[in-house]
Structure formats: structure tokens, C-alpha cells
Design an enzyme around this catalytic site. Structure first.
Site, PDB file in Angstrom:
ATOM      1  CB  SER A 163       4.663  -6.479  -3.708  1.00  0.00           C
ATOM      2  OG  SER A 163       3.372  -6.762  -3.450  1.00  0.00           O
ATOM      3  CE1 TYR A 176       2.475  -1.574  -6.059  1.00  0.00           C
ATOM      4  CE2 TYR A 176       1.968  -3.519  -5.123  1.00  0.00           C
ATOM      5  CZ  TYR A 176       2.784  -2.959  -4.825  1.00  0.00           C
ATOM      6  OH  TYR A 176       3.512  -2.992  -4.063  1.00  0.00           O
TER       7      TYR A 176
END
Length: 354
Positions: A163, A176
Site C-alpha cells: 500500500s 495497519y
């Protein structure tokens, strides 16, 4: 092609298994963790369309059955294995079942993730550790299992789904972001070890932008409003296309979408300014008051029942394509076009000179 359903004893990591009989895939056998919904589901579909046989590892049996049906519709063999990627025993058993049922694993995609939306000080320690176990240790466990099987043949491709947040932390997603950052460091270490051994196994990272997936309807949310991806938002098929392409043409690192490129490069140059910008805008950007769709539940510790497919609640605001992704994945075509254009220019200049 006729499908068959296999039943195994109900034990951790080995619940109801589904397989389809047929001719082995033209590309080989792929494993996708977290493949029952969201980006993982889109990746499963994209790989099946490219000719892979696909094994899907996830917890929810409804979503697993749907993913297996998607692969069958593409004319490929598939296997759905209920698996908690945070438990290395589960992942090891699942890998064994894949090889026994479908054959040698040639591609492994580590995609499974979870998260909690909320300020770090508000996130319970157990919840933080669970996010880390799934999102980071799930990659570790999957990579270990893949290398164990690929190592005997000294060939294969492992794709880590990353990501933009693996390079730039944002507020309200500390667990996260930390897990994705850890994944990058871990993967770089593994890549160097494989190079040292002159291994034929390739490990790649594909870093995603904000995607319209179901995660925003079932991740644990401590915020006052419905969580949302930070715009601009892309459909999961954009990310899945990148993974499918990298599987065939391995590349160490691929950035998906201009927002990912801008975030990663910007953090290298103006990180302190981004700190202040995100402190000012990051809270509102991740919440919406216009989406009144009720949450599906919380999937942090248990799967949410039902087959929820690939898309989330933001279809009307999501992009179906990315020029940056096309350019990144078709460098050869662009290079060829540039060469032809150069030849035309030189020929024209030569004629004028004559």
C-alpha cells in the site's frame, strides 16, 4: 467442466474444501490469501481469466464458495481452504492441501489484511495485535509456506500486496500502517537472501492506492461516522490487473495509481509538511456522513457471514482505470512506440536534409 465438493474433518484451517476437476491451468497454480472478498476476490478473478488454477485462502466459507464459483466460471480449477493467515499452522496445512489437490504452487499472492479505524490511544492492545498478526504476520506465514514448497523446485513468484501506507503513515490507521511498513522491511530482507543464494524464486511488491472494497463496511470502526477510503478511489480491478500482470512479468516493486506515486515520493521529500497536512485533513477524509449503508459487522476476529464480492459502497465515486497503471504495466509497448516515433522523426529529418 464439472465441479466436485470435497469434505474434510472440521479442524482449525481445514473446514469444508471445494475443488473443481479439470485440465491443469495453462499458467500454473496460484494461491491468493484473503481471496474471498475485496481486492483479493478481484485478484482471484483476474488470475483465473489469465489461465491460472487458483486456490483461495480465507476464513469465511460463504466468500470462499463464491470465489471458487468465479474460478469455475472462467474454466479453471479451484480450491477454497478456510484459513486464518495469522496462524502459521493453518497456512502450512493449507499449502499442503493445495499441492495435494491442484499440484505444485507456482504463484503465491499475500493479500489478506484487516484493520481498526481509530486513534492509536483508543485501539485496544488485543485489537492492535490482531491487526498486526493478520496484516503483517500473515505475509510472513504465507511467504514461509510458499518458499518451503517453491524451494524444492527453485522456481516461483511471490507477490506481496502492499500500500501507499507502507511508506506514509496516516492518522486513524496506526496498526495497519505499521504492519504494511513492516511488510516492506521483511520483504526486502527475503529478497536479498534469495539473491545471495542465486535462487530462481522471485518476490515482488505491488503497492495499492485507495480502493473501493468491502473492508470499509466490516473493519472495526471507532470513529463517529462511516469509514471511507481517502479519495481518489479506484475500483479493485485496477489493483487486480496490476497483480495479474506482475505475476507474469515479475518486477520488484510496482506502484499502482498516481496517488500512490505522489504519496511515496512526497514523503521522501516533504514528510514534515505531510505530517501537518494529514493532521489537518486526515480525520475528515476517512469518514463520510453521506453513506448510510449499515455496516456488515466486524471481521477482526471472526468472518462476516455472506458472500460480499469485490466492491464496496463507493462505486459511484471510483475510477475504473488508471493511465499510470497502464503505462507502468506496458513499458515495452511505450518503448516500442517511442522507438517508432523516433524513427519517423529521423526519417522525416533525413528527407528534409536531402
Amino acid at each position: 467442466m464439472e465441479g466436485t465438493t470435497q469434505h474434510a474433518p472440521q479442524s482449525r484451517g481445514e473446514g469444508r474444501l471445494q475443488a473443481l476437476d479439470g485440465v491443469p491451468g495453462a499458467r500454473g497454480v496460484a494461491v491468493v490469501t484473503g481471496g474471498s472478498a475485496g481486492l483479493g476476490r478481484a485478484i482471484v478473478r483476474a488470475l483465473a481469466a489469465e489461465g491460472w488454477d487458483v486456490a483461495v485462502l480465507a476464513r469465511g466459507e460463504d466468500g470462499l464458495a463464491g470465489a471458487v464459483a468465479d474460478v469455475a466460471a472462467a474454466g479453471r480449477r479451484s480450491l477454497g481452504v478456510p484459513t486464518d493467515v495469522a496462524a502459521h499452522e493453518d497456512v502450512d496445512r493449507a499449502a499442503e492441501r493445495v499441492e495435494q489437490t491442484l499440484g505444485p504452487i507456482t504463484l503465491w499472492v499475500n493479500n489478506a489484511m484487516t484493520g481498526v479505524f481509530g486513534q492509536f490511544v483508543d485501539v485496544a492492545p488485543d485489537d492492535f495485535e490482531r491487526v498486526t498478526a493478520v496484516t503483517y504476520l500473515g505475509v510472513v506465514n504465507g511467504t514461509r509456506a510458499a518458499l518451503r514448497h517453491m524451494g524444492a523446485r527453485d522456481s516461483g513468484v511471490i507477490v506481496q500486496v502492499g500500500s501507499a501506507l507502507a511508506f506514509r503513515g496516516i492518522p486513524l490507521q496506526s496498526a495497519y500502517c505499521g504492519a504494511k511498513h513492516a511488510m516492506v522491511g521483511f520483504t526486502e530482507s527475503v529478497i536479498t537472501e534469495l539473491l545471495h543464494r542465486k535462487s530462481g524464486i522471485t518476490v515482488c511488491m505491488v503497492h495499492m492506492p485507495a480502493l473501493n472494497t468491502v473492508q470499509f463496511s466490516w473493519l472495526k470502526n471507532l470513529l463517529p461516522h462511516h469509514s471511507q477510503p481517502v479519495p481518489p478511489i479506484y475500483q479493485p480491478e485496477v489493483g487486480a490487473e496490476a497483480v495479474a500482470r506482475v505475476a507474469l512479468h515479475p518486477s520488484r516493486t510496482t506502484w499502482v495509481g498516481y496517488p500512490t506515486v505522489g504519496t511515496i515520493l512526497g514523503n521522501r521529500v516533504i514528510a514534515p509538511l505531510l505530517d501537518r497536512y494529514l493532521a489537518r485533513t486526515g480525520y475528515d477524509a476517512q469518514q463520510t456522513t453521506t453513506d448510510t449503508t449499515p455496516p456488515l459487522g466486524v471481521n477482526l476476529y471472526e468472518p462476516v457471514p455472506g458472500d460480499h464480492g469485490a466492491h464496496g459502497d463507493f462505486d459511484g465515486r471510483s475510477k475504473d482505470s488508471s493511465a499510470q497503471v497502464w503505462a507502468t504495466l506496458h513499458k515495452g509497448v511505450l518503448a516500442g512506440a517511442a522507438a517508432v516515433a523516433g524513427a519517423v522523426v529521423l526519417a522525416a529529418a533525413s528527407r528534409r536534409g536531402s
